[in-house]
Design a protein around this motif. Structure first.
Motif, mmCIF file in Angstrom:
data_model
loop_
_atom_site.group_PDB
_atom_site.id
_atom_site.type_symbol
_atom_site.label_atom_id
_atom_site.label_comp_id
_atom_site.label_asym_id
_atom_site.label_seq_id
_atom_site.Cartn_x
_atom_site.Cartn_y
_atom_site.Cartn_z
ATOM 1 N N LEU A 162 0.869 -1.291 0.167
ATOM 2 C CA LEU A 162 0.452 0.296 0.091
ATOM 3 C C LEU A 162 0.922 1.136 -0.129
ATOM 4 O O LEU A 162 1.007 2.697 0.016
ATOM 5 C CB LEU A 162 -0.307 -0.061 1.062
ATOM 6 N N ALA A 200 -8.297 -7.233 -0.860
ATOM 7 C CA ALA A 200 -7.198 -6.633 -1.060
ATOM 8 C C ALA A 200 -7.203 -5.662 -2.078
ATOM 9 O O ALA A 200 -7.419 -3.694 -1.561
ATOM 10 C CB ALA A 200 -6.267 -6.826 -1.293
ATOM 11 N N LYS A 202 -11.139 -4.531 -2.497
ATOM 12 C CA LYS A 202 -10.976 -3.949 -1.662
ATOM 13 C C LYS A 202 -10.997 -2.479 -0.232
ATOM 14 O O LYS A 202 -11.205 -1.541 -0.411
ATOM 15 C CB LYS A 202 -13.227 -4.401 -0.837
ATOM 16 N N THR A 203 -9.741 -2.840 -0.198
ATOM 17 C CA THR A 203 -8.942 -2.357 0.391
ATOM 18 C C THR A 203 -8.614 -1.348 -0.257
ATOM 19 O O THR A 203 -8.540 -0.006 0.036
ATOM 20 C CB THR A 203 -8.064 -3.202 1.826
ATOM 21 N N LYS A 206 -10.891 1.409 -1.442
ATOM 22 C CA LYS A 206 -11.674 2.286 -0.173
ATOM 23 C C LYS A 206 -10.186 3.359 0.561
ATOM 24 O O LYS A 206 -10.603 4.985 0.509
ATOM 25 C CB LYS A 206 -11.675 1.684 1.044
ATOM 26 N N LYS A 207 -8.750 2.410 0.793
ATOM 27 C CA LYS A 207 -8.421 3.989 0.904
ATOM 28 C C LYS A 207 -7.903 5.070 -0.764
ATOM 29 O O LYS A 207 -7.084 6.010 0.319
ATOM 30 C CB LYS A 207 -6.789 2.559 1.260
#
Length: 353
Positions: A162, A200, A202-203, A206-207
């Motif tokens: 990330l 991941a 979806k992460t 969102k992030k």
């Protein structure tokens, strides 16, 4: 986040059909006629886009660069990666012909650049967007340069953290280009289902508040179909005409029959998702007549009799008073004689004796 991003004649985003990329990669083996056949079959399979890779081997790696583990299995292990890739380059003179052929066949053409010269070449060619590989997710300056062209970017994120993605996106923001789509990806060929990590995606969505998708390197369609339910708006999968052809990626790519099945699975997945609104479908409303129940007299009920719950039951069809309203029926008086097994209607009842 942009709710939709336009690439060619396609709009990608919420409530839009999944954008499906047939990743021809280097499976053309450097031959124009084979590239055209890949395009033909991608069209027949229902892909929205066919994608190749644009590179000059000498600009991509040194002659001493080792092959990836999977390449050692799928090609001559004595041959270096340099000479393997050299045979897989598409000549610059082929690109205009390929682009025109895709226009004729009504399928979008994209290609992955590997250095600045490749980016400039594709930009001059008039390509609609840039599809970047996973290695680029950790190359902020390169992605910034691509973004400076002002065209949409689809960026795979295999091998990336990330923090690396965030660093790259910060550079992209400097160009004011907001047209970026991030793909969850596992950089292994083939990749194992247990390494897919679709959550991941979806992460990432969102992030970073971006449209997301999935670049699939697995050997079946499970991950791609599941990704649709998790919000993937772009699906990419390697595509070959024949898994037995010579080259590093053929064995792990989907053949036409498999890719056509993938497209069908994706379109079926879109159908079953429906909307966020919970309501009976048109066919359910029709079926309800014979499946749901009405309030029915359980015993003979004489005129002017006060109705008690024990006198009632629920039975099909759904042409009378809803069972949910039984408390409003109880305590009423019958205006007529009601035989047992009679569907109760409001016209049979009164509040007064």
């Amino acid at each position: 986040m942009l709710s939709t991003i336009k690439i060619g004649n396609f709009r990608i985003g919420k409530d839009k059909p999944t954008f499906i990329i047939a990743e021809g990669g280097v499976n053309h083996n450097g031959k124009l006629d084979l590239a055209k056949k890949i395009i033909d079959h991608a069209v027949r399979c229902g892909a929205n886009c066919v994608k190749f890779q644009t590179f000059k081997t000498e600009s991509l790696l040194t002659e001493s660069a080792p092959k990836a583990k999977y390449q050692l299995k799928t090609t001559d292990p004595k041959e270096t990666q340099y000479f393997m890739l050299k045979k897989l380059e598409l000549k610059s003179s082929y690109y205009k012909k390929i682009l025109n052929y895709c226009k004729k066949k009504k399928i979008l053409f994209l290609s992955t650049p590997y250095n600045i010269e490749d980016v400039d070449f594709l930009d001059r060619l008039g390509i609609s967007a840039f599809k970047l590989s996973s290695m680029h997710a950790a190359e902020p300056s390169f992605v910034r340069y691509v973004a400076s062209k002002g065209k949409p970017i689809i960026l795979s994120t295999g091998m990336a953290t990330l923090e690396e993605i965030n660093r790259t996106l910060k550079e992209v923001k400097k160009t004011k280009n907001k047209k970026i789509i991030l793909l969850q990806c596992t950089s292994n060929y083939p990749s194992l289902l247990q390494d897919t990590n679709l959550l991941a995606m979806k992460t990432i969505a969102k992030k970073f508040n971006v449209i997301v998708g999935y670049s699939d390197h697995t050997q079946n369609n499970i991950a791609a179909v599941v990704s649709i339910g998790l919000g993937a708006k772009v699906i990419e999968k390697h595509f070959t005409l024949n898994k037995l052809m010579k080259g590093p990626d053929h064995t792990t790519s989907a053949n036409p029959k498999e890719f056509k099945n993938l497209v069908r699975n994706i379109r079926d997945a879109e159908k079953v998702l429906g909307t966020h609104i919970k309501k009976p479908s048109k066919i359910e409303k029709q079926n309800a007549l014979g499946i749901k129940r009405s309030i029915v007299s359980k015993v003979d009920i004489k005129r002017k009799t006060k109705i008690m719950e024990k006198m009632l039951t629920f039975k099909r069809p759904f042409t009378g008073i809803k069972p949910a309203l039984i408390d409003k029926v109880v305590g009423c008086y019958s205006k007529v004689d009601l035989p047992s097994n009679k569907i109760i209607k409001w016209s049979y009842l009164t509040k007064k004796k």
